[in-house]
Design an enzyme around this catalytic site. Structure first.
Site, PDB file in Angstrom:
ATOM      1  N   MET A  80      64.623  59.214  12.521  1.00  0.00           N
ATOM      2  CA  MET A  80      62.979  59.348  12.247  1.00  0.00           C
ATOM      3  C   MET A  80      61.904  58.566  12.778  1.00  0.00           C
ATOM      4  O   MET A  80      62.669  57.636  13.530  1.00  0.00           O
ATOM      5  CB  MET A  80      63.921  58.335  10.886  1.00  0.00           C
ATOM      6  N   HIS A  81      60.946  58.379  12.770  1.00  0.00           N
ATOM      7  CA  HIS A  81      59.818  57.290  12.858  1.00  0.00           C
ATOM      8  C   HIS A  81      58.854  57.530  14.834  1.00  0.00           C
ATOM      9  O   HIS A  81      58.559  57.035  14.725  1.00  0.00           O
ATOM     10  CB  HIS A  81      60.240  55.562  12.314  1.00  0.00           C
ATOM     11  N   ASP A 239      67.118  62.201  10.064  1.00  0.00           N
ATOM     12  CA  ASP A 239      68.128  62.107  10.122  1.00  0.00           C
ATOM     13  C   ASP A 239      69.214  62.113   9.608  1.00  0.00           C
ATOM     14  O   ASP A 239      70.087  62.412   8.447  1.00  0.00           O
ATOM     15  CB  ASP A 239      69.075  61.649  11.894  1.00  0.00           C
TER      16      ASP A 239
END
Length: 499
Positions: A80-81, A239
């Protein structure tokens, strides 16, 4: 002809690929290691081109192992991110700034000052933390303005791989929720937040469903991957969301505890719920009309790995994790007064403090290696409980927890989780994690199952269950309180010596 589905996870340490057959069995499994770049302390970057090469390598190996060159659909998951910035020709402008990069403290402060805590709760449902995507975008604007001026598209890790596979730009809700630009309640980009930060909304890709077809393999991508031209690629999931799908944590009353490099507690909810103090994350699930609360421990398995590698030196590396954990198991609950805070790289939940650091407290000459290992295991498990206690304060609890990640391989650590969290801890199979969840989403996208929940019920089965031991659980209550009191006493010290 039997159907097969491909799940791919763009992880921080490796790209993983699984081939799953129509019964849910994993018939091909491969991974391609990924390098992490640390240009400065606290920074973490990767080259998106490495993710694509890793995808090619892992997919070819997994398909060769399975003996297939045709899959019904492909699902994607990923870290993520982590920001991928593209120019007008879709060229990558700079290395991706990752989820565990903490350079953006000033930008987080700017966001909070700009919209306030109330604005963050209303617009995006989460606090401004260094790990999120929009602070990284602002950092580039502040520190690399020439690069910022060329940005035409913002993608995340799996979505960049999707672009190379299909030529299509898209993101799905569970990953979009981690950008701090997404309205998690209404499932759309937050025009209000984008405007408040003076960003260009045109750089944000369309949002598609996690199990919806987002594009199809181009001829070039199919040739590189060794697959059929036109193979559908579904939206996929972040994820943690994909891993929850992969362990059948897809409905209220279930929970997942993950101990990998980092740790997480994920609890699905049927209605969006935002912590008034925003100490816990509220994200969209990869299941339609579902959300989840999530707490994150930045150093979980990484804390045990650090202890083994650094404090034990050459001798420690010669010991397996199983041997170290067995030594810890011979030590009483509470490690005879020794407590460990696992904040080696700062902490996210519940403290949101990038200055926090790891600490052993209570060492004396009678402590042995097993005491220190037990304190590390307990510290990580207490950090997971911090997240669960916040969820319980919001009226969210679970009747059991599904343990995943490397920590789930240890029955001793699973028993510790059961005793500390106060709920039975189960394992399920197949234990494929995020790429297995991505394969489930692919099976739904291919039309072979009606829903994600139906697929989970058909494919995933429980393996074992470990229940809390009443006396031990009671003893851990006192030790947990000892742990919980430490951070407030050390917070100012951490801030004073940050750097």
């Amino acid at each position: 002809m039997p159907q097969h589905y491909l799940g791919i996870d763009i992880g921080t340490t490796a790209v993983k690929a699984l081939v799953v057959d129509e019964s849910g069995s994993v018939v091909g499994d491969a991974e391609s290691p990924q390098e992490l770049s640390v240009p400065q302390p606290g920074w973490a970057e990767q080259n998106p081109s490495d993710w694509w090469q890793g995808t090619i390598d892992a997919v070819r190996s997994a398909c060769a192992q399975a003996g297939v060159s045709d899959v019904a659909a492909i699902g994607l998951s990923g870290q993520m991110h982590s920001s991928v910035l593209l120019d007008e020709a879709d060229n990558v402008l700079r290395p991706a700034i990752l989820w565990n990069d903490v350079r953006t403290t000033a930008q987080c402060r700017y966001i909070t000052d700009r919209v306030g805590d109330a604005g963050l709760r209303r617009m995006v449902g989460n606090p401004a933390l260094e790990g999120f995507t929009s602070p990284k975008l602002l950092w580039v604007r502040d520190e690399e303005p020439d690069v910022f001026d060329e940005i035409r598209t913002l993608l995340l890790a799996k979505d960049y791989v999707r672009l190379l596979m299909t030529g299509e730009k898209a993101m799905e809700p569970s990953d979009a929720a981690g950008t701090l630009l997404f309205d998690v309640v209404n499932g759309r980009w937050s025009e209000e937040m984008v405007g408040a930060l003076e960003l260009d909304a045109s750089i944000l890709p369309p949002v598609v469903g996690s199990a919806s077809i987002s594009g199809r393999l181009t001829s070039d991508a199919a040739e590189m991957l060794g697959l059929r031209v036109g193979t559908p690629v579904v939206g996929g999931g972040a994820d943690n969301a994909a891993a929850s799908v992969g362990s059948s944590v897809v409905s209220e009353g279930t929970m997942q505890t993950s101990i990998g490099t980092s740790g997480a507690v994920v609890a699905p909810i049927g209605q969006p719920r935002v912590d008034p103090g925003m100490r816990i994350h509220s994200f969209n699930h990869a299941v339609p009309e579902m959300w989840y609360l999530m707490g994150v421990v930045l150093s979980a398995g990484a804390a045990l790995g650090w202890f083994r590698r650094v404090l034990l030196g050459t001798a420690g590396v010669g010991l397996s994790y199983e041997e170290l954990i067995a030594e810890a198991d011979a030590v009483p609950v509470g490690a005879e007064g020794l407590t460990f805070l696992p904040y080696l790289t700062g902490e996210r939940t519940p403290h949101a403090d990038s200055n926090a650091r790891g600490v052993f407290v209570g060492l004396h000459s009678g402590h042995q290696r097993g005491h220190m290992v037990r304190a590390v295991l307990e510290g990580v498990t207490f950090a997971l409980r911090d997240s669960l206690e916040l969820m319980r304060g919001l009226g969210v609890d679970a009747t059991e927890s599904v343990a995943v990640g490397g920590g789930a391989r240890s029955a001793i650590w699973r028993q510790m989780q059961a005793d500390v969290l106060g709920v039975p801890v189960v394992t399920v199979g197949p234990s494929g994690g995020a790429p297995y969840g991505a394969a489930i989403l692919a099976a739904v996208g291919a039309g072979d199952f009606a829903t994600v929940i139906e697929t989970c019920q058909a494919w995933i089965r429980p393996i074992d269950q470990i229940s809390p031991r009443l006396g031990v659980a009671n003893a851990y209550g006192e030790v947990y309180e000892r742990y919980r009191r430490l951070y407030p006493r050390l917070k100012d010290h951490f801030a004073q010596f940050a750097g």
